[in-house]
Design a protein around this motif. Structure first.
Motif, mmCIF file in Angstrom:
data_model
loop_
_atom_site.group_PDB
_atom_site.id
_atom_site.type_symbol
_atom_site.label_atom_id
_atom_site.label_comp_id
_atom_site.label_asym_id
_atom_site.label_seq_id
_atom_site.Cartn_x
_atom_site.Cartn_y
_atom_site.Cartn_z
ATOM 1 N N GLN A 88 0.807 -1.211 0.000
ATOM 2 C CA GLN A 88 0.000 0.000 0.000
ATOM 3 C C GLN A 88 0.846 1.270 0.000
ATOM 4 O OE1 GLN A 88 -3.383 0.387 -0.032
ATOM 5 N NE2 GLN A 88 -3.743 -1.797 -0.253
ATOM 6 N N ALA A 89 1.950 1.270 0.738
ATOM 7 C CA ALA A 89 2.707 2.509 0.944
ATOM 8 C C ALA A 89 4.020 2.561 0.177
ATOM 9 C CB ALA A 89 2.986 2.698 2.442
ATOM 10 N N ASP A 90 4.806 1.495 0.239
ATOM 11 C CA ASP A 90 6.159 1.550 -0.312
ATOM 12 C C ASP A 90 6.196 1.326 -1.822
ATOM 13 O OD1 ASP A 90 7.046 1.928 2.307
ATOM 14 O OD2 ASP A 90 7.217 -0.230 2.648
ATOM 15 N N LEU A 91 5.474 0.319 -2.296
ATOM 16 C CA LEU A 91 5.511 0.040 -3.732
ATOM 17 C C LEU A 91 4.800 1.124 -4.532
ATOM 18 C CD1 LEU A 91 4.944 -3.823 -3.980
ATOM 19 C CD2 LEU A 91 6.984 -2.541 -3.356
ATOM 20 N N THR A 92 3.927 1.876 -3.895
ATOM 21 C CA THR A 92 3.226 2.976 -4.571
ATOM 22 C C THR A 92 3.974 4.294 -4.452
ATOM 23 O OG1 THR A 92 1.943 3.513 -2.594
ATOM 24 C CG2 THR A 92 0.996 1.902 -4.107
ATOM 25 N N GLY A 93 4.962 4.351 -3.561
ATOM 26 C CA GLY A 93 5.681 5.604 -3.328
ATOM 27 C C GLY A 93 4.993 6.531 -2.353
ATOM 28 N N ARG A 94 3.905 6.106 -1.734
ATOM 29 C CA ARG A 94 3.200 6.984 -0.805
ATOM 30 C C ARG A 94 4.006 7.281 0.448
ATOM 31 N NH1 ARG A 94 -2.791 4.094 -0.972
ATOM 32 N NH2 ARG A 94 -3.250 4.520 -3.177
ATOM 33 N N SER A 95 4.960 6.426 0.753
ATOM 34 C CA SER A 95 5.805 6.653 1.928
ATOM 35 C C SER A 95 7.063 7.440 1.586
ATOM 36 C CB SER A 95 6.206 5.306 2.544
ATOM 37 O OG SER A 95 6.990 4.540 1.633
ATOM 38 N N ASP A 96 7.176 7.912 0.353
ATOM 39 C CA ASP A 96 8.366 8.636 -0.102
ATOM 40 C C ASP A 96 8.158 10.137 0.066
ATOM 41 O OD1 ASP A 96 10.641 9.538 -1.308
ATOM 42 O OD2 ASP A 96 10.001 9.068 -3.352
ATOM 43 N N PHE A 97 9.026 10.778 0.839
ATOM 44 C CA PHE A 97 8.958 12.223 1.037
ATOM 45 C C PHE A 97 10.184 12.923 0.458
ATOM 46 C CE2 PHE A 97 5.670 10.755 3.713
ATOM 47 C CZ PHE A 97 4.775 11.792 3.854
ATOM 48 N N GLY A 98 10.727 12.327 -0.591
ATOM 49 C CA GLY A 98 11.804 12.987 -1.319
ATOM 50 C C GLY A 98 13.037 12.160 -1.556
ATOM 51 N N SER A 99 13.296 11.162 -0.727
ATOM 52 C CA SER A 99 14.546 10.406 -0.863
ATOM 53 C C SER A 99 14.503 9.402 -2.001
ATOM 54 C CB SER A 99 14.859 9.668 0.444
ATOM 55 O OG SER A 99 13.896 8.650 0.690
ATOM 56 N N GLY A 100 13.312 8.999 -2.445
ATOM 57 C CA GLY A 100 13.200 7.991 -3.497
ATOM 58 C C GLY A 100 13.608 6.607 -3.048
ATOM 59 N N THR A 101 13.494 6.330 -1.740
ATOM 60 C CA THR A 101 14.004 5.059 -1.201
ATOM 61 C C THR A 101 12.900 4.168 -0.638
ATOM 62 O OG1 THR A 101 14.430 6.083 0.948
ATOM 63 C CG2 THR A 101 16.240 6.072 -0.654
ATOM 64 N N SER A 102 11.659 4.349 -1.068
ATOM 65 C CA SER A 102 10.585 3.538 -0.489
ATOM 66 C C SER A 102 10.746 2.058 -0.823
ATOM 67 C CB SER A 102 9.215 4.040 -0.932
ATOM 68 O OG SER A 102 9.023 3.897 -2.320
ATOM 69 N N LEU A 103 11.425 1.734 -1.924
ATOM 70 C CA LEU A 103 11.663 0.315 -2.230
ATOM 71 C C LEU A 103 12.688 -0.278 -1.269
ATOM 72 C CD1 LEU A 103 11.648 0.287 -6.142
ATOM 73 C CD2 LEU A 103 9.813 -0.351 -4.562
#
Length: 415
Positions: free
Chosen positions: A311-326
């Motif tokens: 829900q959050a990481d693969l969609t990028g919703r948890s990314d606030f600029g670093s581009g490291t949600s994966l």
């Protein structure tokens, strides 16, 4: 879709995470008959017919009763056969009920949970030769077991049956995992201190380098997040629900620092958030020493970590600029592995598909590692279509394999 687990018909439950996301965790991914409907009798009775019938799904259906009376529990099963079939369980009591189908050893083959009075729900199972009985647990009444039904002809082997776990079974692995989390806080504190020192020195390049190891060290403790409470949200929460969004005064923790580091904020404005993060993680470590994880949640957490990543990481919703949600998703897999380590002694004898789950975990980790090796961590929207499809498929498969773990470790009423 074949799910080699307990057949179940259970309502979905909400998931809680420090990120502030509320998810519906599909615990009832085990097989339920699609499109099965109750046969309507005269006089408004919504119960299915008592005899075995074939509906549109082509499977034999048998109507059985849920009752607080041992004489009535499972009543209606008069033509036992082997093979894949459906029991349409009708609650004729005045209170909600749980109904289990068990074999001669007491192992579970199927269940219905939260069956309201006057309603009917299906249990799909595959039966072989042997002895079976329904167990009915009506609210405000003692548990009762219906008459045993013996099948002596037909296929020798049916679907898997799982011995239920009780709270005492789950306490030792829960304590072991809690101890592992306690040890993990040391690495989190060290990494955050490195991050804070870089911010204090005004070296934002070093701070950006230090942010990811600190965040991943915390993410690996993911199986415990439901017990972290408000401090967990302060450490790893997002701006979701905050009136001011990323500029809200209550936006704190890793993602507040992340936003500032990758959106041009000066070091002076980030010293407060970095100091608060270090303070909160120390308070959480202290609080954790007196916290007790709920054994009822231990099996559920393994599934929730992956669901939250989807829900959050693969969609990028948890990314606030670093581009490291994966990378966060990758650390979540490490946390899942650690949680499964402590559950494995109980799980190994109950989950014949555990080797497949291990393989799915290994594939997901390898595919994420391959992305990192070929260009560093990238935001999900920068992946090629083939890369996105592969990672999405990995996590979809993994979620399918992990969801029944939560069902297996569900603590069921026994009396």
């Amino acid at each position: 879709m074949y799910i080699p687990r307990i057949s179940s018909s259970r309502p979905a439950e909400p998931s809680r995470r420090g990120r502030g996301l509320v998810l519906l965790v599909a615990l009832a991914v085990v097989a339920v008959v699609a499109g099965a409907v109750a046969l309507t009798l005269g006089g408004g009775d919504s119960r299915p017919a008592a005899s075995t019938v074939n509906l549109a799904d082509g499977l034999p259906h048998t109507a059985v009763e849920a009752s607080s009376s041992a004489d009535r529990c499972g009543e209606g099963w008069r033509k036992p056969v082997t093979g894949l079939q459906v029991f349409d369980v009708h609650n004729g009591a005045t209170e909600a009920a749980e109904v289990y189908l068990t074999d001669g050893s007491g192992a579970l083959l199927g269940e219905v949970d939260g069956l309201a009075p006057g309603t009917t729900r299906p249990i799909e199972v595959s039966l072989g030769r042997g002895s079976y009985a329904f167990r009915c647990l009506v609210e405000d009444a003692d548990a009762v077991t219906g008459r045993a039904v013996r099948i002596s002809e037909g296929a020798a082997k049916g679907g898997p049956a799982v011995q239920p776990v009780n709270q005492h079974d789950v306490i030792p692995p829960t304590l072991a995992y809690q101890k592992w989390v306690s040890g993990g806080f040391g690495a989190v504190v060290r990494e955050i201190d490195t991050l804070r020192a870089a911010v204090d020195d005004g070296d934002l390049a070093a701070a950006r380098t230090a942010w990811l190891p600190a965040h991943l060290a915390f993410t690996r403790l993911g199986g415990a997040y439901g017990a972290f409470g408000d401090l967990g949200a302060a450490v790893d929460g997002t701006d979701a629900g905050l009136p001011g969004g990323v500029h809200d005064k209550d936006f704190t923790g890793f993602h507040r620092v992340e936003y500032g580091l990758w959106h041009g904020e000066p070091a002076k404005s980030l010293r407060g958030p970095a100091d608060q993060l270090a303070k909160d993680i120390r308070a959480l470590r202290t609080e954790w020493a007196d916290t007790r994880m709920d054994p009822l949640d231990t099996g559920l957490r393994a599934h929730e970590i992956t669901e939250d990543s989807i829900q959050a990481d693969l969609t990028g919703r948890s990314d606030f600029g670093s581009g490291t949600s994966l990378a966060t998703a990758r650390a979540g897999l490490d946390g899942t592995v650690e949680l499964l380590k402590v559950l494995r002694p109980l799980l190994a004898s109950r989950d014949p598909q555990l080797p497949l789950l291990d393989r799915k975990l290994a594939v997901a980790r390898q595919d994420l590692d391959a992305l990192e090796k070929h260009g560093g961590w990238r935001a999900p929207d920068s992946l090629t279509r083939a890369e996105r499809e592969r990672i999405n498929a990995d996590f979809g498969d993994l979620a399918e394999q992990l969801a029944p773990v939560a069902v297996i470790f569900d603590i069921r009423r026994t009396s």
